[in-house]
Design a protein around this motif. Structure first.
Motif, PDB file in Angstrom:
ATOM      1  N   UNK A  12       0.778  -1.306  -0.119  1.00 17.14           N
ATOM      2  CA  UNK A  12      -0.018  -0.072  -0.083  1.00 17.14           C
ATOM      3  C   UNK A  12       0.937   1.083  -0.034  1.00 17.14           C
ATOM      4  N   UNK A  13       1.941   1.125   0.602  1.00 14.48           N
ATOM      5  CA  UNK A  13       2.858   2.346   0.875  1.00 14.48           C
ATOM      6  C   UNK A  13       4.353   1.909   0.948  1.00 14.48           C
ATOM      7  N   UNK A  14       5.189   2.497   0.000  1.00 13.74           N
ATOM      8  CA  UNK A  14       6.523   1.963  -0.211  1.00 13.74           C
ATOM      9  C   UNK A  14       7.420   3.069  -0.011  1.00 13.74           C
ATOM     10  N   UNK A  15       8.454   3.008   0.804  1.00 14.57           N
ATOM     11  CA  UNK A  15       9.626   3.869   0.910  1.00 14.57           C
ATOM     12  C   UNK A  15      10.965   3.535   0.028  1.00 14.57           C
ATOM     13  N   UNK A  16      11.338   4.472  -0.723  1.00 14.35           N
ATOM     14  CA  UNK A  16      12.416   3.763  -1.549  1.00 14.35           C
ATOM     15  C   UNK A  16      13.559   4.767  -1.017  1.00 14.35           C
ATOM     16  N   UNK A  17      14.842   4.090  -0.942  1.00 17.79           N
ATOM     17  CA  UNK A  17      16.137   5.066  -0.784  1.00 17.79           C
ATOM     18  C   UNK A  17      17.177   4.786  -1.735  1.00 17.79           C
ATOM     19  N   UNK A  18      18.102   5.657  -1.957  1.00 16.88           N
ATOM     20  CA  UNK A  18      19.191   5.743  -3.020  1.00 16.88           C
ATOM     21  C   UNK A  18      18.422   5.439  -4.152  1.00 16.88           C
ATOM     22  N   UNK A  19      17.615   6.653  -4.578  1.00 14.41           N
ATOM     23  CA  UNK A  19      17.071   6.209  -5.850  1.00 14.41           C
ATOM     24  C   UNK A  19      18.048   7.169  -6.758  1.00 14.41           C
ATOM     25  N   UNK A  20      18.824   7.861  -6.422  1.00 19.17           N
ATOM     26  CA  UNK A  20      20.095   8.405  -7.131  1.00 19.17           C
ATOM     27  C   UNK A  20      19.449   9.105  -8.605  1.00 19.17           C
ATOM     28  N   UNK A  21      18.251   9.870  -8.278  1.00 18.39           N
ATOM     29  CA  UNK A  21      17.722  10.305  -9.484  1.00 18.39           C
ATOM     30  C   UNK A  21      17.387  11.948  -8.981  1.00 18.39           C
ATOM     31  N   UNK A  22      17.431  12.906  -9.921  1.00 21.71           N
ATOM     32  CA  UNK A  22      17.021  14.301  -9.981  1.00 21.71           C
ATOM     33  C   UNK A  22      15.679  14.308 -10.165  1.00 21.71           C
ATOM     34  N   UNK A  23      14.934  15.012  -9.612  1.00 20.84           N
ATOM     35  CA  UNK A  23      13.493  15.125  -9.454  1.00 20.84           C
ATOM     36  C   UNK A  23      12.833  14.887 -10.976  1.00 20.84           C
ATOM     37  N   UNK A  24      13.235  15.648 -11.806  1.00 21.16           N
ATOM     38  CA  UNK A  24      12.853  15.858 -12.992  1.00 21.16           C
ATOM     39  C   UNK A  24      12.987  14.484 -13.921  1.00 21.16           C
ATOM     40  N   UNK A  25      13.825  13.638 -13.214  1.00 11.38           N
ATOM     41  CA  UNK A  25      13.835  12.269 -13.851  1.00 11.38           C
ATOM     42  C   UNK A  25      12.966  11.074 -13.342  1.00 11.38           C
ATOM     43  N   UNK A  26      12.420  11.424 -12.142  1.00  9.71           N
ATOM     44  CA  UNK A  26      11.881  10.338 -11.517  1.00  9.71           C
ATOM     45  C   UNK A  26      10.821   9.927 -12.307  1.00  9.71           C
TER      46      UNK A  26
END
Length: 254
Positions: free
Chosen positions: A28-42
């Protein structure tokens, strides 16, 4: 309700894994870490196709956190209030009367290093913030890559890791201070067994030999403890091709 945490170690690389895992496990809810992406690339559009809305805070190459959810998030908080830091390591949001805090705790590099001192200061700032959050939001989940193994059961070779980074007394004491706010390690509500890990080094066949640490945690508040019906370390994605070095973990609430 299933609330999950996963250090994906580059969402750009691991997006297909995340998409497959979301279909399989239906959290239902997921927290991600170390996405290593600038926001415009999410990849929020790709995740929305699977039914997940996203809030995120990222930067190039390092760090980056996000929350995915089936329902819209409210009262989104990025960063630790009042703590001057440009590292993207903290995001929180509310889902009804449930507050979810997603942390990518500082690694610290080595005991005695300046990054270690920074880690302890960062954790102290988190403590001050959460002491207020839990008053406002009794139903609180604090999850993420904590970069701390809570005790020796969570370490494949306690003697080798004694007073090393991720296992030092000061780090463990900082985690215990967080727990003392009225939080509980959900995994330990259902298992006292040692040798259950969430991270394995890529080197030396760490996963195959189960040379790991349990450093990915889902902490729940006193108000949620009676509703906790399960807590899982999902090893399956660690077996996939080009995996993250972390496995997802989740807590299930009735």
């Amino acid at each position: 309700m299933k609330i999950a945490s996963w250090n994906v170690n580059s969402l750009n690389v691991r997006l297909p894994h995340l998409q497959e895992w979301l279909k399989l496990r239906q959290p239902d809810v997921v927290g991600l870490q170390e996405t290593k992406l600038e926001d415009h690339k999410f990849p929020d559009d790709a995740l929305l196709e699977l039914g997940y809305r996203s809030v995120f805070s990222g930067q190039k190459t390092y760090n980056g956190v996000a929350l995915l959810s089936r329902e819209s998030a409210s009262e989104v908080q990025i960063g630790i209030p009042g703590f001057g830091d440009d590292q993207k390591r903290v995001i929180a949001a509310s889902y009804g009367d449930l507050r979810v805090v997603n942390l990518y705790v500082v690694n610290g590099k080595a005991v005695g290093d300046e990054k270690y001192d920074y880690k302890l200061g960062w954790l102290d700032a988190v403590h001050g913030w959460l002491s207020e959050e839990i008053k406002r939001w009794p139903k609180l989940v604090v999850m993420g890559d904590f970069n701390i193994a809570p005790d020796d059961r969570d370490v494949h070779d306690p003697a080798a890791w004694d007073e090393q980074i991720l296992c030092s007394t000061a780090e463990r004491n900082a985690l215990q201070r967080l727990l003392a706010l009225g939080l509980h390690d959900s995994f330990r509500l259902h298992s006292e067994e040692g040798g259950q890990f969430s991270w394995w080094d890529y080197r030396a066949a760490g996963f195959r030999r189960n040379l790991g640490l349990r450093i990915d945690l889902a902490l729940i508040s006193d108000a949620l403890k009676p509703t906790c019906i399960g807590s899982v370390i999902d090893r399956e994605p660690r077996t996939w091709e080009r995996p993250s070095d972390h496995a997802p973990v989740w807590v299930e609430l009735a």
